[in-house]
Design a protein around this motif. Structure first.
Motif, PDB file in Angstrom:
ATOM      1  N   ARG A 160       0.841  -1.205   0.000  1.00 44.96           N
ATOM      2  CA  ARG A 160       0.000   0.000   0.000  1.00 44.96           C
ATOM      3  C   ARG A 160       0.870   1.247   0.000  1.00 44.96           C
ATOM      4  O   ARG A 160       0.578   2.241  -0.650  1.00 44.96           O
ATOM      5  CB  ARG A 160      -0.896  -0.027   1.237  1.00 44.96           C
ATOM      6  CG  ARG A 160      -1.816   1.154   1.442  1.00 44.96           C
ATOM      7  CD  ARG A 160      -2.314   1.203   2.886  1.00 44.96           C
ATOM      8  NE  ARG A 160      -1.239   1.574   3.798  1.00 44.96           N
ATOM      9  CZ  ARG A 160      -1.218   1.303   5.096  1.00 44.96           C
ATOM     10  NH1 ARG A 160      -2.220   0.661   5.663  1.00 44.96           N
ATOM     11  NH2 ARG A 160      -0.206   1.685   5.858  1.00 44.96           N
ATOM     12  N   ASP A 161       1.983   1.194   0.751  1.00 45.31           N
ATOM     13  CA  ASP A 161       2.852   2.356   0.902  1.00 45.31           C
ATOM     14  C   ASP A 161       4.034   2.343  -0.061  1.00 45.31           C
ATOM     15  O   ASP A 161       4.999   3.093   0.123  1.00 45.31           O
ATOM     16  CB  ASP A 161       3.335   2.445   2.352  1.00 45.31           C
ATOM     17  CG  ASP A 161       2.171   2.566   3.333  1.00 45.31           C
ATOM     18  OD1 ASP A 161       2.366   2.302   4.537  1.00 45.31           O
ATOM     19  OD2 ASP A 161       1.058   2.912   2.892  1.00 45.31           O
ATOM     20  N   ALA A 162       3.964   1.476  -1.080  1.00 43.21           N
ATOM     21  CA  ALA A 162       4.959   1.413  -2.172  1.00 43.21           C
ATOM     22  C   ALA A 162       6.330   0.990  -1.687  1.00 43.21           C
ATOM     23  O   ALA A 162       7.357   1.421  -2.244  1.00 43.21           O
ATOM     24  CB  ALA A 162       5.033   2.771  -2.899  1.00 43.21           C
ATOM     25  N   VAL A 213      10.271   8.394  -8.517  1.00 43.30           N
ATOM     26  CA  VAL A 213       9.212   7.376  -8.489  1.00 43.30           C
ATOM     27  C   VAL A 213       8.044   7.799  -9.353  1.00 43.30           C
ATOM     28  O   VAL A 213       7.541   8.928  -9.239  1.00 43.30           O
ATOM     29  CB  VAL A 213       8.732   7.126  -7.036  1.00 43.30           C
ATOM     30  CG1 VAL A 213       7.532   6.165  -7.010  1.00 43.30           C
ATOM     31  CG2 VAL A 213       9.876   6.562  -6.189  1.00 43.30           C
ATOM     32  N   TRP A 214       7.626   6.911 -10.211  1.00 40.98           N
ATOM     33  CA  TRP A 214       6.459   7.125 -11.085  1.00 40.98           C
ATOM     34  C   TRP A 214       5.384   6.096 -10.756  1.00 40.98           C
ATOM     35  O   TRP A 214       5.675   4.991 -10.310  1.00 40.98           O
ATOM     36  CB  TRP A 214       6.852   6.924 -12.552  1.00 40.98           C
ATOM     37  CG  TRP A 214       7.608   8.052 -13.167  1.00 40.98           C
ATOM     38  CD1 TRP A 214       8.950   8.254 -13.143  1.00 40.98           C
ATOM     39  CD2 TRP A 214       7.051   9.127 -13.934  1.00 40.98           C
ATOM     40  NE1 TRP A 214       9.285   9.383 -13.838  1.00 40.98           N
ATOM     41  CE2 TRP A 214       8.137   9.941 -14.346  1.00 40.98           C
ATOM     42  CE3 TRP A 214       5.755   9.482 -14.324  1.00 40.98           C
ATOM     43  CZ2 TRP A 214       7.956  11.087 -15.121  1.00 40.98           C
ATOM     44  CZ3 TRP A 214       5.579  10.618 -15.100  1.00 40.98           C
ATOM     45  CH2 TRP A 214       6.677  11.412 -15.480  1.00 40.98           C
ATOM     46  N   ARG A 215       4.143   6.461 -11.025  1.00 40.43           N
ATOM     47  CA  ARG A 215       3.001   5.560 -10.829  1.00 40.43           C
ATOM     48  C   ARG A 215       2.207   5.541 -12.135  1.00 40.43           C
ATOM     49  O   ARG A 215       1.726   6.583 -12.580  1.00 40.43           O
ATOM     50  CB  ARG A 215       2.148   6.095  -9.688  1.00 40.43           C
ATOM     51  CG  ARG A 215       1.013   5.216  -9.216  1.00 40.43           C
ATOM     52  CD  ARG A 215       0.396   5.883  -7.974  1.00 40.43           C
ATOM     53  NE  ARG A 215      -0.719   5.156  -7.404  1.00 40.43           N
ATOM     54  CZ  ARG A 215      -1.993   5.317  -7.749  1.00 40.43           C
ATOM     55  NH1 ARG A 215      -2.308   6.175  -8.679  1.00 40.43           N
ATOM     56  NH2 ARG A 215      -2.943   4.615  -7.164  1.00 40.43           N
ATOM     57  N   HIS A 267      10.784  -1.856  -9.404  1.00 38.81           N
ATOM     58  CA  HIS A 267       9.402  -1.736  -9.867  1.00 38.81           C
ATOM     59  C   HIS A 267       8.558  -2.806  -9.211  1.00 38.81           C
ATOM     60  O   HIS A 267       9.099  -3.782  -8.658  1.00 38.81           O
ATOM     61  CB  HIS A 267       9.325  -1.864 -11.393  1.00 38.81           C
ATOM     62  CG  HIS A 267       9.573  -3.259 -11.898  1.00 38.81           C
ATOM     63  ND1 HIS A 267      10.830  -3.788 -12.015  1.00 38.81           N
ATOM     64  CD2 HIS A 267       8.702  -4.226 -12.283  1.00 38.81           C
ATOM     65  CE1 HIS A 267      10.739  -5.028 -12.478  1.00 38.81           C
ATOM     66  NE2 HIS A 267       9.463  -5.315 -12.640  1.00 38.81           N
ATOM     67  N   PHE A 268       7.253  -2.639  -9.248  1.00 38.32           N
ATOM     68  CA  PHE A 268       6.337  -3.736  -8.899  1.00 38.32           C
ATOM     69  C   PHE A 268       4.970  -3.438  -9.490  1.00 38.32           C
ATOM     70  O   PHE A 268       4.703  -2.314  -9.923  1.00 38.32           O
ATOM     71  CB  PHE A 268       6.262  -3.995  -7.385  1.00 38.32           C
ATOM     72  CG  PHE A 268       5.453  -3.002  -6.579  1.00 38.32           C
ATOM     73  CD1 PHE A 268       5.987  -1.770  -6.233  1.00 38.32           C
ATOM     74  CD2 PHE A 268       4.166  -3.327  -6.134  1.00 38.32           C
ATOM     75  CE1 PHE A 268       5.260  -0.873  -5.460  1.00 38.32           C
ATOM     76  CE2 PHE A 268       3.434  -2.426  -5.373  1.00 38.32           C
ATOM     77  CZ  PHE A 268       3.985  -1.204  -5.028  1.00 38.32           C
ATOM     78  N   THR A 297       1.949   9.302 -13.519  1.00 40.84           N
ATOM     79  CA  THR A 297       2.054  10.430 -12.599  1.00 40.84           C
ATOM     80  C   THR A 297       3.407  10.367 -11.907  1.00 40.84           C
ATOM     81  O   THR A 297       3.808   9.317 -11.404  1.00 40.84           O
ATOM     82  CB  THR A 297       0.941  10.367 -11.523  1.00 40.84           C
ATOM     83  OG1 THR A 297      -0.310  10.110 -12.152  1.00 40.84           O
ATOM     84  CG2 THR A 297       0.864  11.672 -10.753  1.00 40.84           C
ATOM     85  N   LEU A 298       4.102  11.493 -11.895  1.00 37.72           N
ATOM     86  CA  LEU A 298       5.379  11.567 -11.185  1.00 37.72           C
ATOM     87  C   LEU A 298       5.072  11.742  -9.705  1.00 37.72           C
ATOM     88  O   LEU A 298       4.458  12.708  -9.281  1.00 37.72           O
ATOM     89  CB  LEU A 298       6.202  12.757 -11.710  1.00 37.72           C
ATOM     90  CG  LEU A 298       7.572  12.983 -11.076  1.00 37.72           C
ATOM     91  CD1 LEU A 298       8.485  11.761 -11.247  1.00 37.72           C
ATOM     92  CD2 LEU A 298       8.238  14.221 -11.673  1.00 37.72           C
TER      93      LEU A 298
END
Lengths: 497, 405
Positions: B282-284, B294-296, B321-322, B357-358
């Motif tokens: 949840r918290d990356a 970090v990008w999403r 990554h994941f 999103t950055l």
């Protein structure tokens, strides 16, 4: 009670012939209905109390046609009323005499089924149930199941953020769509969302859902599809009082159980249903509750016993539990017949649609009874107990002088009652024209102005479905949303009502 | 943190209204802040003055059997969760805690901040995001007007659904003063089925297969070899199963049977380990521990792997990554670059559809690079008009989502 709609604009009416000629260049002859008799078929939706003959009826088949029609309407400043299957119970697609009735029923194809991504792209005129049918070969379905699902269109579902029996567990339309293609007033085509989750910035997809045809015309919907639950079982419960039934519902939720569906009917409806087509509903009950539990066999069996125990603790006088699919459907049969059954009591009924906090049901039922009695009428109730959405059916005889007006008055008073206990005017039928003039019960002028400003961002000339949802027509220029050059706003003679 | 910002604590909506009206009159931009845990999200465009909701606290309504809770925007999330937990309930969208990514105290956010950024976790794919749980709100718009929308009930189509619009709007439309949320029961227990040792594409494909079964899996993630929090030598596909004890065990077995032909090795995380695992995701956690940008990315489940492959091909230096959401959510950590590799990342996403999103980068980078995915001109123009319908003078969080012209 008279419904006041915006007065038809003379400038529009005088352009009718020119409009028809321009539309003939966009649509083939069968897709344009000009003749008065043929237009009559579209004069109202399922809110039959008020009718109006549209200027013309346009039935496009392609997005390019929709875009061209809307661009034309913007150019000529002619209004547009979008229509899906015409099942609205609030007059959302009631025509305007100075408006093009834009029927989307020819947009009836399932464009793509993407099982890998658990979604499907469908055209807005596709019937809600048809989506589930299209994916059932692989055990999938589309979850939101409004009672009108054999008739209503997915485009209309988006406009009204339709729910259904299973929405407590599975959510509403807005929780089950991933994307929309929308044509804006002016003809611009925008895509909101897609096959992915979350918006990249503002959630315009969420805003468009439930916007009742006022912000844009939907030309494509990407829906989520789910694998059907392995098993579903039902409990049919009779309670000696509405209080006990309502208490039971609260106890189930408090226990941590979220049923697939939970429906309640009052004594009047139970008796109507049994007279119409007997299905074994207990005639001695003041409240009937149907609880559906779905999931894996082990979980459902466990939950059935949990709910059964709660029912007994809350004093249920009748407890039936389905042991097979046929029995489950049999339990539901009466509920599905509720509306036609009730229409056997009196020739007409007005179906209301308020939502209330569940726990206030007993007092609201008593309150509605009193309101109806004051006008010499009767109310039968169906209640989406899971989510608090109430459908009081106000029984009347339109052939009797003044009864329709009294029924309407009862309806409005009932909605005021819903708001007064912390509820809302409409859970799923939409505001349309029916509840438009009650918006002030829930919102301040400032609240409504903010909503109308949002509308101005989409449709600054207020050509898309005006006269619906909001009780006053404002010129967007008043909100400072339009550039007014040299003190002269475009179309200074916009009428108000 | 920018030391020069002047913070005004607002006590109620009237305070905020007055401050915003005054700022609008003077064309003075204002920031909006709760506990400050989201400062490093969005574009870096701090306003010299900001309004703080830290004094705007308190749960104003909580009825467990009605599945509803209302709280003032400055109420600590921690307090909301404690109250819900005591009643066996939860925020089903499990809001992400940004402390792992940015540092700072854990669980320090306000409920208003959670809504403002639509902070949601792995269960989002099944239970919905924060936007699916906001039933109504009170706010002060960029005009300084006190406005409410929605209500306290789930079934509500009275007027436009502005709750969807304000969620994830980063304070650019209005300052939230109170939010009303749908709350749900906590599951009795949970387990996580792990599939180990498959190649990445194959592992992610198992997540999709699982999402097509009727076992009501609530979360679907894939960790590459070596990724935190498990740090296994091989890839791990993870499937969360929640519910009553008897149900969880049978569903886990059914799932394992359905996926047996994948060739994976199976393991199970029991309750406590499962909960800790998903909280970390949840918290990356798999990307947060690496120092980098970090990008999403959000795409269709089939396209996450493809987009990542394309990005690799372009030579972008991926440190970690994941995948989450059955492959539809890709978290990336890249070696820092002046442009945060935005052109390559966005091209990889645009090839398939979705957005990037950055999430984490230096202030300078986030002042220069477009943090939120660019929109086609008609959509960008529409979004701008919607923004101006709330905040015509661009007072609130000026430049936080889109660079000002």
């Amino acid at each position: 009670m008279t419904l006041i709609m915006p007065a038809p604009e003379p400038d529009i009416l005088s352009q009718r012939d020119a409009l028809i000629e321009r539309l003939r260049a966009i649509l083939p002859a069968p897709n344009l209905i000009v003749d008065e008799t043929a237009r009559r078929a579209y004069e109202c939706d399922a809110f039959t109390m008020y009718r109006a003959l549209p200027l013309v009826v346009a039935l496009p088949e392609t997005v390019a046609q929709v875009s061209a029609i809307m661009a034309l309407a913007a150019e000529m400043s002619i209004k547009i009323v979008p229509r899906g299957a015409g099942t609205s119970l609030s007059g959302g697609s009631m025509p305007l005499e100075d408006g093009i009735l834009l029927g989307m029923s020819k947009f009836n194809r399932v464009l793509e089924i993407d099982y890998e991504n658990r979604c499907a792209r469908v055209q807005p005129g596709v019937q809600n149930l048809a989506i589930s049918r299209a994916v059932e070969e692989r055990g999938f379905y589309y979850a939101p199941d409004p009672s009108s699902q054999i008739a209503c269109s997915i485009g209309g579902n988006v406009a009204e953020n339709a729910g259904g029996v299973h929405c407590l567990k599975y959510g509403l339309t807005t929780n089950n769509i991933l994307g929309l293609e929308v044509v804006l007033m002016g003809g611009e085509i925008v895509r909101l969302g897609g096959k992915h989750l979350d918006s990249e910035a503002y959630d315009l997809l969420g805003l468009m859902t439930g916007s009742e045809g006022l912000l844009g015309v939907v030309t494509e919907v990407t829906v989520r599809i789910l694998q059907k639950p392995a098993v579903a079982r039902c409990l049919l419960l009779g309670f000696p009082s509405v209080d006990a039934g309502a208490h039971f519902v609260g106890a189930v939720i408090a226990r941590g159980v979220i049923p697939g569906g939970m429906e309640m009917m009052d004594r009047a409806t139970i008796h109507a249903v049994e007279r119409f087509q007997p299905c074994g509903y207990p005639l001695d009950a003041e409240a009937l509750v149907i609880v559906e539990l779905d999931g894996t066999q082990a979980e459902v069996d466990l939950l059935v016993s949990v709910v059964d125990a709660i029912a007994r603790a809350e004093g249920a006088t009748t407890t039936k539990i389905s042991t097979n699919e046929a029995e489950r459907l049999q339990f539901w049969a009466g509920r599905k017949n509720a509306f036609p059954a009730v229409s056997c009591i009196q020739p007409d009924y007005l179906c209301m649609d308020g939502t209330i906090p569940r726990g206030r049901l007993p007092e609201v039922l008593a309150g509605m009874d009193a309101i109806a009695k004051r006008e010499g009428l009767q109310v039968a109730n169906v209640f989406h107990a899971g989510d608090g959405n109430l459908h009081p059916l106000i029984l009347y005889d339109a052939s009797k002088e003044g009864e329709m007006a009294r029924a309407e008055k009862v309806g409005f008073d009932i909605l005021r009652l819903c708001v007064s206990v912390g509820g809302v005017l409409t859970g799923e039928h939409g505001v349309g024209v029916e509840k438009r003039d009650l918006m002030g019960e829930m919102f301040t002028e400032t609240d409504l102005e903010q909503q109308m400003r949002v509308k101005c961002a989409f449709d600054p000339m207020n050509r898309l479905n005006p006269g619906k949802v909001f009780p006053t027509l404002h010129r967007c220029a008043e909100f400072g949303m339009m550039h007014v050059s040299g003190g002269a706003a475009p179309f200074p003679d916009l009428p108000r009502f | 943190m920018d030391a020069a910002i002047a913070t005004l604590d607002i006590r109620d909506a009237a305070d905020a209204a007055e401050a915003i009206r005054a700022a609008a009159a003077r064309n003075q931009p204002l920031g909006v802040v709760g506990a400050g845990t989201k400062r490093r999200l969005g574009r870096h465009a701090p306003s010299p003055r900001e309004l703080s909701t830290r004094a705007l606290t308190g749960v104003t309504l909580y009825e467990p059997e009605e599945l509803v809770l209302s709280a003032r925007a400055g109420t600590p999330l921690r307090d909301v969760l404690t109250l819900l937990d005591a009643n066996g309930q939860q925020l089903a969208f499990e809001p992400m805690d940004h402390a792992l990514l940015f540092g700072g105290e854990t669980c320090a956010a306000t409920i208003g901040g959670v809504i403002a950024v639509n902070a949601s976790g792995p269960r989002r794919i099944k239970a919905g995001a924060a936007r699916d749980h906001l039933l109504g709100f009170h706010c002060v718009t960029g005009r300084g007007e006190i406005v409410k929308s929605g209500g306290r009930v789930m079934k509500n189509v009275t007027g436009y659904d502005l709750s969807k619009l304000v969620t994830g709007s980063f304070g650019t439309l209005a300052l939230l003063t109170e939010v009303t949320l749908k709350v749900l029961p906590k599951a009795e227990t949970e387990q996580t089925l792990l599939l180990l040792g498959l190649d990445e594409t194959h592992a992610v494909a198992q997540l999709r297969r699982a999402s097509g079964t009727s076992n009501e899996v609530s979360s679907f993630a894939m960790l590459p070899a070596g990724a935190a929090p498990l740090c296994r030598a091989e890839t791990v596909a993870a499937l969360r199963i929640e519910g009553p004890e008897v149900s969880v065990a049978t569903r886990r077995d059914a799932l394992a049977a359905a996926l047996r032909d994948s060739g994976a090795r199976f393991e199970t995380l029991p309750f406590a380990e499962s909960a800790a695992f998903w909280a970390a995701l949840r918290d990356a956690a798999p990307v947060a521990g690496h120092s980098g940008q970090v990008w999403r990315l959000s795409l269709a489940p089939t396209d996450g792997v493809r987009a990542l492959a394309r990005l690799r091909e372009s030579g972008a230096p991926i440190l970690a990554h994941f995948y989450d959401w059955a492959g539809g959510l890709v978290w990336l950590c890249l070696e820092p670059a002046a442009d945060a590799h935005a052109p390559a990342v966005r091209a990889a996403v645009d090839a398939f559809g979705g957005h990037a999103t950055l999430i984490r980068a230096s202030d300078e980078t986030r002042a220069r690079v477009e943090v939120f995915h660019p929109q086609p001109p008609p959509l960008a123009a529409l979004s701008r008009r919607v923004k101006e319908s709330f905040d015509p003078a661009h007072v609130l969080e000026r430049g936080r989502m889109r660079a000002e012209a």
